[in-house]
Design an enzyme around this catalytic site. Sequence first.
Site, PDB file in Angstrom:
ATOM      1  N   SER A 221       0.833  -1.200   0.000  1.00 32.75           N
ATOM      2  CA  SER A 221       0.000   0.000   0.000  1.00 32.75           C
ATOM      3  C   SER A 221       0.873   1.258   0.000  1.00 32.75           C
ATOM      4  O   SER A 221       1.704   1.431  -0.885  1.00 32.75           O
ATOM      5  CB  SER A 221      -0.955  -0.035   1.196  1.00 32.75           C
ATOM      6  OG  SER A 221      -1.966   0.934   1.076  1.00 32.75           O
ATOM      7  N   GLU A 316      -9.431  -4.083  -6.527  1.00 36.58           N
ATOM      8  CA  GLU A 316      -8.959  -2.916  -5.769  1.00 36.58           C
ATOM      9  C   GLU A 316      -9.272  -1.592  -6.482  1.00 36.58           C
ATOM     10  O   GLU A 316      -9.125  -1.483  -7.701  1.00 36.58           O
ATOM     11  CB  GLU A 316      -7.450  -2.982  -5.564  1.00 36.58           C
ATOM     12  CG  GLU A 316      -6.967  -4.133  -4.706  1.00 36.58           C
ATOM     13  CD  GLU A 316      -5.500  -3.965  -4.338  1.00 36.58           C
ATOM     14  OE1 GLU A 316      -5.111  -2.832  -3.977  1.00 36.58           O
ATOM     15  OE2 GLU A 316      -4.753  -4.951  -4.403  1.00 36.58           O
ATOM     16  N   HIS A 346      -7.350  -5.409  -1.382  1.00 32.49           N
ATOM     17  CA  HIS A 346      -6.149  -4.638  -1.064  1.00 32.49           C
ATOM     18  C   HIS A 346      -5.268  -5.355  -0.043  1.00 32.49           C
ATOM     19  O   HIS A 346      -5.717  -5.738   1.031  1.00 32.49           O
ATOM     20  CB  HIS A 346      -6.562  -3.267  -0.526  1.00 32.49           C
ATOM     21  CG  HIS A 346      -5.440  -2.294  -0.386  1.00 32.49           C
ATOM     22  ND1 HIS A 346      -4.689  -1.857  -1.463  1.00 32.49           N
ATOM     23  CD2 HIS A 346      -4.920  -1.656   0.708  1.00 32.49           C
ATOM     24  CE1 HIS A 346      -3.780  -0.990  -1.041  1.00 32.49           C
ATOM     25  NE2 HIS A 346      -3.897  -0.863   0.270  1.00 32.49           N
TER      26      HIS A 346
END
Length: 372
Positions: A221, A316, A346
Site C-alpha cells: 500500500s 482494488e 487490497h
Amino acid sequence: MSDELSRRSRIVKYLVAEFNSNKSLTEKFAVNPGSKSEMDMDYNYPEHLVAERIHMDNFEMELLTCRDHTAFDKTPASSDSEEDSESTAESDSPVDTESIVESKSSDNSDSSMSPESLADSEADKKEELEKNDKAEEQDTPHKWVILQLHGGGYIGAMRRQYKVMAGLYSEVGRGATVLTVDYRVAPEHPFPAALEDAMAAYEWLLEQGYSEEDIVLAGDSAGGGLAMALCHTLKSSWRKLPAGIIAMSPWTDLTASGPSYKENYDKDPVFGNDRSELIFDNPYIGDANPRDPRISPAFGDFTGFPPMLIQVGTDEMLLSDSEIVAAKARSQGVKVRFTKYQGMFHVFQMSGKIIEESRRAWAEVKRFLEEI
C-alpha cells in the site's frame, strides 16, 4: 473472476468487506490518523529468528536476523508450482532470467576419442558443473536484507501484522535479514517525514556494511509507494539504487486519478463505497504537490530502476496505480514482474498462508528473490 475463488478465500473476502462496512469496528480497529504504533507488542518469532530493536533519532526499527540457516532445508517455502499460480493470477511479464542450457549426453561409446570429441566432452562437463553450481546456489540461503516499509495510508503507524510479514519475508528469502521501519506518519508528520525516515533506514543499512546490491525494498500500500519514492529520491541524487523492489498493492498516485478509483468503487471491499479522507484528501501531502514523484511515484521517471515485483488484486480501487507504474516502468526499460490476482482485495498478502492466493503471492516473492 471472483467466482473462481476458493471457498476459504470467499469467506475471508466477505469478512474483510463486513469489517470495513461496520463503522463501530472500523472506528475502533481501522487505520486512523495518529494511531499508536504496535512495534512494542510481543510477537513470538520462530526460534531461528532473532529480533533487535534499533533506535533512530525520529523513529524506531526492528531488525530480524536468522541465526540458524539450517532451518531452511532444500524444500521450497511453498508447494504451489508456477503453473498452479497462473490459475488465479495473471502475470504478464516475468523478470528476465538467464536460461540454463541442458548438458548434452554423448551417445558415442567408443573408447577412442578424437581431439574434437575430447574438447566437446570437456565442454559438456564444464556446462554440467555450471548447471549444478547454479542449482546449489538456489538451495543456499540468500544474502538479501529486506527493508520493509509498512502500509497505513501514511497516517497509520506500524501494526503487529508487519512482524508476521517480516517473518514471511525471511522465510521466502531463505533466512534473509529484514529491517522493518516504523516511520513517522501524518497528520503530525506530513511529507517528507516518511521519506526522510525511509532514507535514514537505507543509510543505516549501508553503515552496517551492507551494499546496495544486498538491499531489496519491500512495501505494501503506502509502503509500496514509499519504496518507489525512495528510489526516485536516490536516483535524483545520483545515488546507487537497491537490488530490487517488492510492491504489494502499492499506492503510487495520491491524486486518485486512475480509472479503477471509479470502476472498482462499488466492489472494493476495503476502500469501496466511501470517499474517505485517507484516499481522497490525505493529510500526508500537506502543502506539497501531490504529483511530486516523491509523493506519487507514478508520475516519475523509472529509467534505471531495479527489477520490480508488483502484485495487486483485480477488485482494488488502487488497481490502476499498479497498472500505470508497471506499463510506464517497462516502457522505460525496467524489468517488471506484474501479477494481478483475480478477485483479490487490497494487500490480500496479509492473509499469509490462510488463503491460496496469498500463499501463491508469497511463493512468487520467493521466486523473484531467486531471480534478481
